[in-house]
Design a protein around this motif. Sequence first.
Motif, PDB file in Angstrom:
ATOM      1  N   LEU A   1       0.828  -1.208   0.000  1.00  0.00           N
ATOM      2  CA  LEU A   1       0.000   0.000   0.000  1.00  0.00           C
ATOM      3  C   LEU A   1       0.862   1.257   0.000  1.00  0.00           C
ATOM      4  CD1 LEU A   1      -2.812   1.311   0.200  1.00  0.00           C
ATOM      5  CD2 LEU A   1      -2.634   1.107   2.692  1.00  0.00           C
ATOM      6  N   GLY A   2       1.938   1.247   0.808  1.00  0.00           N
ATOM      7  CA  GLY A   2       2.824   2.403   0.860  1.00  0.00           C
ATOM      8  C   GLY A   2       3.507   2.653  -0.473  1.00  0.00           C
ATOM      9  N   PHE A   3       4.025   1.591  -1.112  1.00  0.00           N
ATOM     10  CA  PHE A   3       4.655   1.747  -2.423  1.00  0.00           C
ATOM     11  C   PHE A   3       3.660   2.274  -3.452  1.00  0.00           C
ATOM     12  CE2 PHE A   3       8.320  -0.668  -0.964  1.00  0.00           C
ATOM     13  CZ  PHE A   3       9.336  -0.153  -1.749  1.00  0.00           C
ATOM     14  N   THR A   4       2.429   1.762  -3.397  1.00  0.00           N
ATOM     15  CA  THR A   4       1.413   2.206  -4.351  1.00  0.00           C
ATOM     16  C   THR A   4       1.079   3.680  -4.154  1.00  0.00           C
ATOM     17  OG1 THR A   4       0.480  -0.028  -4.351  1.00  0.00           O
ATOM     18  CG2 THR A   4      -0.890   1.734  -5.229  1.00  0.00           C
ATOM     19  N   LEU A   5       0.925   4.099  -2.906  1.00  0.00           N
ATOM     20  CA  LEU A   5       0.628   5.510  -2.640  1.00  0.00           C
ATOM     21  C   LEU A   5       1.788   6.412  -3.061  1.00  0.00           C
ATOM     22  CD1 LEU A   5      -1.131   5.228   0.855  1.00  0.00           C
ATOM     23  CD2 LEU A   5      -2.194   5.587  -1.386  1.00  0.00           C
ATOM     24  N   LEU A   6       3.026   5.943  -2.851  1.00  0.00           N
ATOM     25  CA  LEU A   6       4.182   6.730  -3.301  1.00  0.00           C
ATOM     26  C   LEU A   6       4.192   6.877  -4.816  1.00  0.00           C
ATOM     27  CD1 LEU A   6       7.086   5.427  -1.010  1.00  0.00           C
ATOM     28  CD2 LEU A   6       6.066   7.713  -1.017  1.00  0.00           C
ATOM     29  N   GLN A   7       3.854   5.806  -5.514  1.00  0.00           N
ATOM     30  CA  GLN A   7       3.796   5.891  -6.967  1.00  0.00           C
ATOM     31  C   GLN A   7       2.717   6.870  -7.416  1.00  0.00           C
ATOM     32  OE1 GLN A   7       3.520   1.551  -7.641  1.00  0.00           O
ATOM     33  NE2 GLN A   7       5.277   1.756  -8.992  1.00  0.00           N
ATOM     34  N   PHE A   8       1.562   6.835  -6.758  1.00  0.00           N
ATOM     35  CA  PHE A   8       0.517   7.798  -7.088  1.00  0.00           C
ATOM     36  C   PHE A   8       0.963   9.224  -6.776  1.00  0.00           C
ATOM     37  CE2 PHE A   8      -2.532   4.294  -7.320  1.00  0.00           C
ATOM     38  CZ  PHE A   8      -3.374   4.742  -8.331  1.00  0.00           C
ATOM     39  N   ARG A   9       1.693   9.369  -5.669  1.00  0.00           N
ATOM     40  CA  ARG A   9       2.097  10.713  -5.240  1.00  0.00           C
ATOM     41  C   ARG A   9       3.121  11.329  -6.189  1.00  0.00           C
ATOM     42  NH1 ARG A   9       3.510  14.994  -4.620  1.00  0.00           N
ATOM     43  NH2 ARG A   9       3.867  16.239  -2.737  1.00  0.00           N
ATOM     44  N   PHE A  10       4.105  10.551  -6.621  1.00  0.00           N
ATOM     45  CA  PHE A  10       5.207  11.124  -7.389  1.00  0.00           C
ATOM     46  C   PHE A  10       5.081  10.928  -8.896  1.00  0.00           C
ATOM     47  CE2 PHE A  10       7.151  10.350  -3.197  1.00  0.00           C
ATOM     48  CZ  PHE A  10       7.596  11.632  -2.920  1.00  0.00           C
ATOM     49  N   ALA A  11       4.251   9.983  -9.320  1.00  0.00           N
ATOM     50  CA  ALA A  11       4.152   9.714 -10.762  1.00  0.00           C
ATOM     51  C   ALA A  11       2.867  10.213 -11.388  1.00  0.00           C
ATOM     52  CB  ALA A  11       4.303   8.217 -11.021  1.00  0.00           C
ATOM     53  N   SER A  12       1.791  10.254 -10.626  1.00  0.00           N
ATOM     54  CA  SER A  12       0.509  10.619 -11.234  1.00  0.00           C
ATOM     55  C   SER A  12       0.502  12.049 -11.764  1.00  0.00           C
ATOM     56  CB  SER A  12      -0.635  10.448 -10.220  1.00  0.00           C
ATOM     57  OG  SER A  12      -0.426  11.270  -9.075  1.00  0.00           O
ATOM     58  N   GLY A  13       1.293  12.925 -11.152  1.00  0.00           N
ATOM     59  CA  GLY A  13       1.353  14.305 -11.631  1.00  0.00           C
ATOM     60  C   GLY A  13       2.061  14.445 -12.973  1.00  0.00           C
ATOM     61  N   ARG A  14       2.834  13.425 -13.362  1.00  0.00           N
ATOM     62  CA  ARG A  14       3.552  13.458 -14.637  1.00  0.00           C
ATOM     63  C   ARG A  14       2.789  12.730 -15.751  1.00  0.00           C
ATOM     64  NH1 ARG A  14       7.224  12.827 -10.529  1.00  0.00           N
ATOM     65  NH2 ARG A  14       8.950  14.327 -10.477  1.00  0.00           N
ATOM     66  N   VAL A  15       1.615  12.199 -15.421  1.00  0.00           N
ATOM     67  CA  VAL A  15       0.837  11.487 -16.417  1.00  0.00           C
ATOM     68  C   VAL A  15       0.168  12.482 -17.352  1.00  0.00           C
ATOM     69  CG1 VAL A  15      -1.115   9.935 -16.780  1.00  0.00           C
ATOM     70  CG2 VAL A  15       0.482   9.515 -14.910  1.00  0.00           C
ATOM     71  N   VAL A  16       0.285  12.244 -18.642  1.00  0.00           N
ATOM     72  CA  VAL A  16      -0.311  13.125 -19.651  1.00  0.00           C
ATOM     73  C   VAL A  16      -1.556  12.426 -20.195  1.00  0.00           C
ATOM     74  CG1 VAL A  16       0.005  14.271 -21.862  1.00  0.00           C
ATOM     75  CG2 VAL A  16       1.922  14.087 -20.259  1.00  0.00           C
ATOM     76  N   TYR A  17      -2.704  13.067 -20.011  1.00  0.00           N
ATOM     77  CA  TYR A  17      -3.955  12.499 -20.525  1.00  0.00           C
ATOM     78  C   TYR A  17      -4.357  13.219 -21.807  1.00  0.00           C
ATOM     79  CZ  TYR A  17      -4.323  10.403 -15.911  1.00  0.00           C
ATOM     80  OH  TYR A  17      -4.076   9.687 -14.765  1.00  0.00           O
TER      81      TYR A  17
END
Length: 321
Positions: free
Chosen positions: A304-320
């Motif tokens: 859960l912690g790794f998943t939340l970290l990925q959402f925190r640091f990577a989701s802002g770089r996702v281009v939709y």
Amino acid sequence: MISRNRRRRTADIATAYLLVLPAAVLIVAFHFAPVFYALFISLHKWSLIPERFVGLSNYTAVLRDEEFHQSLGVTIWYVLGTVPFAIGISLVLALMLFQPLAGRGIYRTIYFLPYVTSVVAAAVVWTWIYNPRYGVLNYVLTRLGLCDPQSPPQWLLEPRGVFELVLSNFGVQPPAWAAGPSLALVAVTIMAVWNAIGFNMIVFLAGLGSIPKELQEAARIDGADEWKVFWHVTFPLLSPTTFFLFIVSTIRAFQAFNQIYVMTRGGPMGTTRTVTMYIFSRFYESHEVGYGAAVAIVLFLIILGFTLLQFRFASGRVVYQ
């Protein structure tokens, strides 16, 4: 009129909830309820039968357990070895098979077959491939002159780290913390990458198909070569797909069990014993059910912690799009 519309809306909402209810019951019964029951078990001293309530004692014991720390380190090496390589290779294959090639459908099927093959059956075959005496890998390496037939690599039996094995050829003995993952773990990781490529490739192909071709053509008209088109147009628009695969692949790697159990049973010397293997040994072999449940909850929190970290640091770089 208003009352009639309200009754109709209420009926529609009730119908929607009734349609969702069977799936919700299954999710609660087979996903959420076992988690809470495992949490309940982890708070008790529990062998074959419940004995007594011990509170957080199992968790404090887990955090001090050197065997758990070792298995967590093995798990992290496994995740680092499988996730980036499987995604990178899958992306390259997807880009190749997205082109109008002859027999493209056949190639896609061939690369996807490992994913739909039974993991246990595939692990048995890979165990034969890695066999030091009659395995096909050592046979090929011997024929190519890359392997000494008198002392062939002990792929699934070698506990020493790969960095240690490489540096020892130059007379360098690295410290234990720099030895790297064992050769046995690397061998299992290669099998896991082979198994995951098919699923990742299909998802990447779907992502490539959703990218508007007009954007790529516009970049080419502006003078961009194929590398710049990929790096500045295709890859950014693939970021939602890549982000999804990183999340799913990381969770799957943390939960890996079948291929490791079949190929090494966690050996040699515990160098392929991931946290899931450790849970299995404490839960089913040592019958320390409460302690095993505590380790499982800790693993759940780590994922859960790794998943939340990925959402925190990577989701802002996702281009939709």
